[in-house]
Design a protein around this motif. Structure first.
Motif, short mmCIF file in Angstrom:
data_model
loop_
_atom_site.label_atom_id
_atom_site.label_comp_id
_atom_site.label_asym_id
_atom_site.label_seq_id
_atom_site.Cartn_x
_atom_site.Cartn_y
_atom_site.Cartn_z
N GLY A 1 -4.16 17.17 -5.72
CA GLY A 1 -4.71 18.05 -6.75
C GLY A 1 -3.77 19.14 -7.22
N THR A 2 -2.57 19.23 -6.65
CA THR A 2 -1.62 20.27 -7.10
C THR A 2 -0.68 19.68 -8.15
N SER A 3 0.15 20.55 -8.71
CA SER A 3 1.11 20.10 -9.74
C SER A 3 2.18 19.20 -9.15
N LYS A 4 2.28 19.17 -7.84
CA LYS A 4 3.30 18.33 -7.18
C LYS A 4 2.86 16.87 -7.06
N GLU A 5 1.59 16.65 -7.14
CA GLU A 5 1.10 15.30 -6.87
C GLU A 5 1.73 14.22 -7.77
N PRO A 6 1.93 14.50 -9.06
CA PRO A 6 2.52 13.45 -9.91
C PRO A 6 3.91 13.00 -9.45
N LEU A 7 4.58 13.81 -8.63
CA LEU A 7 5.91 13.41 -8.15
C LEU A 7 5.82 12.14 -7.28
N LEU A 8 4.64 11.85 -6.81
CA LEU A 8 4.47 10.63 -5.99
C LEU A 8 4.05 9.42 -6.82
N ASN A 9 3.86 9.64 -8.15
CA ASN A 9 3.33 8.54 -8.96
C ASN A 9 4.16 7.27 -8.87
N GLU A 10 5.48 7.43 -8.98
CA GLU A 10 6.31 6.23 -9.06
C GLU A 10 6.31 5.42 -7.76
N ILE A 11 6.34 6.10 -6.63
CA ILE A 11 6.33 5.34 -5.37
C ILE A 11 4.93 4.76 -5.12
N ARG A 12 3.91 5.49 -5.53
CA ARG A 12 2.55 4.94 -5.39
C ARG A 12 2.40 3.66 -6.21
N GLU A 13 3.00 3.70 -7.39
CA GLU A 13 2.95 2.54 -8.28
C GLU A 13 3.62 1.32 -7.62
N GLN A 14 4.77 1.55 -7.00
CA GLN A 14 5.46 0.44 -6.31
C GLN A 14 4.59 -0.10 -5.18
N MET A 15 3.95 0.82 -4.43
CA MET A 15 3.12 0.40 -3.30
C MET A 15 1.90 -0.39 -3.77
N ARG A 16 1.43 -0.04 -4.97
CA ARG A 16 0.27 -0.75 -5.50
C ARG A 16 0.66 -2.17 -5.95
N LYS A 17 1.86 -2.29 -6.49
CA LYS A 17 2.25 -3.57 -7.09
C LYS A 17 2.83 -4.57 -6.09
N ALA A 18 3.36 -4.08 -4.97
CA ALA A 18 4.12 -4.98 -4.10
C ALA A 18 3.64 -4.92 -2.65
N THR A 19 4.02 -5.94 -1.88
CA THR A 19 3.86 -5.87 -0.43
C THR A 19 5.25 -5.67 0.17
N PHE A 20 5.29 -5.09 1.36
CA PHE A 20 6.56 -4.77 2.00
C PHE A 20 6.54 -5.30 3.43
N SER A 21 7.51 -6.12 3.75
CA SER A 21 7.56 -6.59 5.14
C SER A 21 8.97 -6.40 5.69
N PHE A 22 9.03 -6.31 7.00
CA PHE A 22 10.28 -5.90 7.66
C PHE A 22 10.57 -6.78 8.86
#
Ligand code: G1P
Length: 276
Positions: free
Chosen positions: A78-99
């Motif tokens: 809810g702060t002005s900083k939250e949008p800074l995570l938009n791009e990584i959240r978008e990647q996490m939504r679109k892809a799966t990650f395995s290691f």
């Protein structure tokens, strides 16, 4: 359709010591995003959404980057900083990650072979995240390669011309031109001396590989520097069937060395300012 993009990311990144003593080199940031973020964007653009990482010890930061950080999210919600995570959240939504882990450093070919367990029996992309590629007026390098794969259904390496004295830093290919910017590979040498290099066409860190490469890698003897080289396996594949080398459109920054890293930083910084 190719779904998986493999990210070999087990190297020590010694050229960036001491930073890489505790930070994976793939997490070194260009402006505010780590190198690996740019790589994942390029894979997503090529319609791959299964990101597979071959990591080594001390690379936990990579896994954490593609996971939720509850404490942080809670703090900035809810702060002005939250949008800074938009791009990584978008990647996490679109892809799966395995290691998976490569526990001995035995070369890029060995790293790719270690990734076999994360790749189904189908063709896959490979991104070496310290090669950062941009194509200002068109699609990314992997998306360009996908179009070629759709037509030829064989392994493809991305290449660029380098000054002859630099061939010792790259896998080098020679071949027969079949289209503008496309060659059928007839020879490949890992890091040749300029005197022995067949051409000045250097492989950069983008590959599309057909799954038979795994069986070939299993039988590939250590080559240059005593390491199992993907270049040697690809040469075998080229001799047995067909491998293409594609002169990609766009720019590549070698972020595995300081000069390239600074160049990329300046490039993205200037671009960001021009857009303001
Ligand atoms: C690897 C490959 C080499 C390729 C290069 C591209 O070398 O072995 O064939 O040209 O990546 O970045 P490295 O840079 O990991 O030594």
């Amino acid at each position: 359709m190719i779904q998986t993009c493999l990210f070999p990311a087990a190297g020590y990144g010694t050229r960036f010591l001491p930073a890489t003593k505790s930070l994976p080199k793939e997490m070194m940031p260009i402006l505010t995003k780590p190198l690996v973020h740019y790589g994942v964007d390029e894979a997503l653009e090529a319609n791959m959404n299964n990101m597979a990482f071959v990591v080594g010890r001390g690379k936990r930061a990579l896994e954490d980057y593609f996971d939720i950080s509850y404490e942080l999210e809670h703090q900035i919600a809810g702060t002005s900083k939250e949008p800074l995570l938009n791009e990584i959240r978008e990647q996490m939504r679109k892809a799966t990650f395995s290691f998976t882990r490569q526990n001995e450093m035995k070369g890029l070919g060995h790293a790719i072979l270690t990734g076999k367990t994360l790749v189904k029996d189908e063709a896959f992309g490979v991104i070496l995240a310290d090669d950062l590629c941009v194509n200002e007026n068109g699609e990314g390098v992997l998306a360009q390669m996908m179009k070629i794969y759709d037509r030829y259904r064989c392994s493809i390496v991305a290449v660029m011309e380098v000054p002859k004295e630099q061939t010792k830093n790259y896998g080098v290919v020679s071949g027969r031109m079949i289209e503008d910017d496309l060659l059928v590979v007839d020879d490949m040498v890992e890091k040749p001396d300029p005197k022995e290099a067949p051409t000045n066409l250097a492989i950069i860190g983008r590959y599309i590989l057909t799954p038979d490469i795994f069986a070939i890698l299993e039988n590939t003897k250590p080559g240059k520097n005593g390491e199992i080289q993907i270049t040697d396996a690809l040469k075998f594949q080229a001799n047995r069937g067909m491998v293409l080398a594609y002169k990609f459109k766009g720019m590549r920054f070698d972020c595995g060395c300081l000069d390239g890293f600074v160049e990329a930083t300046n490039y993205f910084y200037n671009k960001q300012h021009d857009n303001k």
